[in-house]
Design a protein around this motif. Structure first.
Motif, mmCIF file in Angstrom:
data_model
loop_
_atom_site.group_PDB
_atom_site.id
_atom_site.type_symbol
_atom_site.label_atom_id
_atom_site.label_comp_id
_atom_site.label_asym_id
_atom_site.label_seq_id
_atom_site.Cartn_x
_atom_site.Cartn_y
_atom_site.Cartn_z
ATOM 1 N N SER A 1 0.828 -1.215 0.000
ATOM 2 C CA SER A 1 0.000 0.000 0.000
ATOM 3 C C SER A 1 0.860 1.261 0.000
ATOM 4 O O SER A 1 0.471 2.279 -0.578
ATOM 5 N N HIS B 1 -7.145 -0.612 2.853
ATOM 6 C CA HIS B 1 -6.074 0.196 2.264
ATOM 7 C C HIS B 1 -6.571 0.933 1.015
ATOM 8 O O HIS B 1 -6.252 2.122 0.817
ATOM 9 N N TYR C 1 1.383 5.804 5.120
ATOM 10 C CA TYR C 1 1.635 5.566 3.699
ATOM 11 C C TYR C 1 2.848 6.323 3.174
ATOM 12 O O TYR C 1 3.341 6.001 2.094
#
Length: 669
Positions: free
Chosen positions: A464, A496, A651
């Motif tokens: 991700s 995600h 992220y």
């Protein structure tokens, strides 16, 4: 029979060579020859401690003369068991130095005085090697003939020895006085008595079970037994009442909507008052301090990893090694790190030639230091042997020269291993494929990346992160949920995808439509799902397909065959191994078996014939500080680069590795 033998300078100039067959002569001049492959894949990468190098049915052995910067190489067919190759290399090295050391010394001195490479080549071509080494051909032929005759005689003597049958030992029959009937020994009788006593004791304990007490006359006191049992039951009931969970009392009325809303602890519930989904707090998904930078072309680049938190406290790699190698005023380093072999070098003063005895204690301390940095033991041993081979025979004068020699050898060895042999610019590879011209009647295939690895290393999480990086660069990404075994794997990717859809691209708007999940549930064939996902991405103009696979141990052959099937059927553009930065010796076993299984099991059929690992992504990088030896171990084993490292839970926690930073962290004292 030998195929090829050569003597060359480390700069690439061949001083003398001999090919014994026409095929070997043609092969020696080829760029893909075993000798050239040896230089590219072993010597340049610092793999100088291997016993031999094998390529295309040939076995290659070599040795060095570091003082004169010479490499002696012998190549022969791997199927032949030539026992005299090591003796030949040692004798050739000794005789060549004995006869031609003055010439080679003057030749190397002239090379060092030349600045540019073109001038060096021109100067080297002016030397008449054929005339200089004219008598060396006779010496070599005589030496080779003698060793071959000796090997033939040894082989014949072994055959004669094997043909002589050993004398047969005859067993004399038992005499009449010997009693051949087996009898029960005294030990067996004692064992039987001991077993009988143990059985009797066990029976007595079983008869007395239940906590009963006997009176003076041996009568069981049943009243006291019942009283104690009643007391124990009451205590148990009291404990159960204390530990019992108190249930919620809902009452007799039906709960209202407000009551249900107050009891709804789900994070997926809609915001109150019809608020927009984009108003949610997304700060937990993106760390602003770890965001990458954008170039002038608008490309989003992740940050480089730098282990040094205090730039003023930590110097660069060269200064760190220099400080470690300084003498410690006669005091040994209690931690046994690089400072210890610095103090050992302090005693080697004056003009001296490095010998194996001088370097042995230093290399042992160096090995211990690398292992403390989480380098696998076998890899640390090979690296230290390679450093020793590059130092043995070199002349040094004074401590400063020794310091520089060790610093340069150590830093050079690590840099060679960690330097990528292939491009690590994944974005460039993607754009190159997407921009390649195609016939008008064909659809463009998306760029596919398969993530593989053992259980629990963080494949889905770091997939991700890579997806976020691709979205920020304006690419449409399709995530294929090919982990059809682990419970919750598909749901994890769904979360995600939902989060990534809410995040903006280039600081404006959301990325909905740029990322999508392709899933077919659980218990299905992962190879078929990946094929359908790639086809779906092709039909719907997705740029990249990220294939998530189930974690598996490297020794599980059925699961490794299933993974190889996915590779051979779909032929992904990149196969990325996801491993932990916490592993030490386990990294060697994991990578070796994953790469070998993929190559062996995927070579049966399919477009991905013989595919191995193309790169690595190392997770949990933020947990090891400067103990980054796993990167060195993984790169040494596969020869493939580390593309990214994961260093957090958001992220944006994705980093690129720079060789200088890793070398600095490994050599930090």
């Amino acid at each position: 029979m030998l195929d090829h033998c050569s003597i060359s300078h480390k700069g690439g100039i061949v001083l003398w060579s001999r090919s014994f067959t026409p095929d070997a002569a043609a092969l020696a001049s080829s760029p893909t020859s075993p000798v050239n492959s040896l230089i590219r894949e072993a010597l340049i990468e610092g793999r100088t401690t291997e016993e031999k190098y094998e390529k295309d049915g040939y076995a290659v052995k070599w040795t060095f003369v570091n003082d004169l910067e010479l490499i002696f190489v012998v190549a022969y067919q791997r199927i032949l068991q030539l026992t005299y190759v090591d003796d030949l290399l040692a004798a050739v090295k000794k005789l060549f130095i004995q006869y031609f050391e003055p010439f080679v010394t003057s030749f190397i001195a002239s090379l060092h005085s030349i600045n540019t490479g073109k001038t060096a080549v021109a100067q080297a071509s002016s030397w008449d090697f054929s005339k200089t080494f004219e008598r060396w051909d006779l010496i070599f032929d005589k030496l080779l003939k003698g060793l071959e005759e000796k090997a033939a005689q040894d082989r014949k003597s072994r055959l004669r020895t094997s043909n002589v049958r050993p004398p047969i030992e005859t067993c004399s029959p038992p005499s009449d006085e010997t009693d051949t009937v087996p009898s029960i020994s005294q030990d067996n009788a004692d064992d039987e008595q001991k077993i009988a006593r143990n059985v009797a004791a066990l029976k007595s304990r079983l008869r007395g079970r239940g906590g009963r007490r006997r009176g003076r006359g041996g009568r069981v006191d049943t009243v006291s037994t019942r009283d104690s049992a009643a007391e124990s039951d009451s205590e148990t009931q009291a404990k159960r009442k204390v530990k019992a969970k108190t249930g919620r009392k809902w009452g007799e009325e039906v709960p209202t909507e407000s009551d249900m809303a107050s009891l709804d602890f789900s994070i997926d519930k809609e915001p109150p008052n019809g608020a927009d989904v984009g108003s949610r707090d997304l700060q937990s998904l993106v760390d602003q301090s770890s965001l990458g930078t954008r170039t002038r072309d608008g490309m989003y680049e992740v940050k480089d990893w730098d282990f040094s938190r205090d730039q003023e406290a930590d110097a660069d790699a060269a200064d760190a090694i220099a400080r470690a190698l300084k003498p410690l005023n006669g005091k040994a380093d209690p931690e046994g790190s690089l400072g210890t072999f610095g103090s050992i070098f302090a005693r080697l003063t004056g003009s001296k030639v490095f010998t194996e005895a001088d370097l042995k204690p230093v290399l042992e301390v160096m090995k211990q230091h690398l292992m403390k940095k989480n380098v696998a033991m076998d890899i640390a041993d090979k690296i230290c042997e390679g450093v020793g081979e590059n130092l043995i025979g070199k002349k040094v004068a004074g401590f400063q020269t020794i310091n520089n020699a060790v610093r340069q050898a150590l830093s050079t060895s690590l840099t060679r291993i960690l330097t990528p042999k292939t491009s690590t610019d994944l974005l460039l590879s993607i754009r190159t494929k997407l921009s390649a011209p195609l016939p008008s009647n064909q659809q463009r295939m998306p760029y596919s990346i398969t993530f593989v690895g053992v259980n629990g290393v963080g494949k889905s999480t770091n997939l991700s992160k890579v997806c976020f990086w691709l979205i920020q660069n304006g690419l449409r990404v399709l995530i294929a949920a090919c982990d059809t075994f682990r419970s919750g794997a598909v749901e994890q990717l769904r979360v995600h995808v939902r989060n990534l859809s809410m995040l903006g691209v280039n600081g404006a708007g959301d990325s909905k439509g740029r990322v999508e999940l392709f899933e077919r549930g659980y218990g299905k064939d992962a190879a078929a799902i990946a094929r359908e996902a790639i086809q779906y991405g092709r039909e719907n103009d997705f740029d990249v397909v990220l294939i998530d696979t189930a974690g598996r141990m490297q020794d599980n052959e059925p699961l490794m065959r299933a993974l190889a099937k996915l590779v051979s059927v779909n032929n992904p553009d990149k196969i990325i191994f996801v491993g932990e930065a916490l592993v030490g010796n386990e990294a060697v076993d994991q990578l070796t078996k994953f790469d070998r299984a993929l190559r062996d099991f995927s070579s049966a059929s399919g477009a991905g014939k013989g595919r191995g690992i193309d790169g690595m992504l190392v997770t949990k990088w933020d947990t090891v500080d400067d103990k980054v030896g796993a990167a060195l171990s993984m790169t040494y084993i596969t020869g493939q680069p580390i593309i990214f490292v994961g260093c957090g839970q958001t992220y944006t926690d994705l980093r690129q590795l720079r060789v200088a930073n890793v070398v600095q962290a490994i050599l930090k004292d």
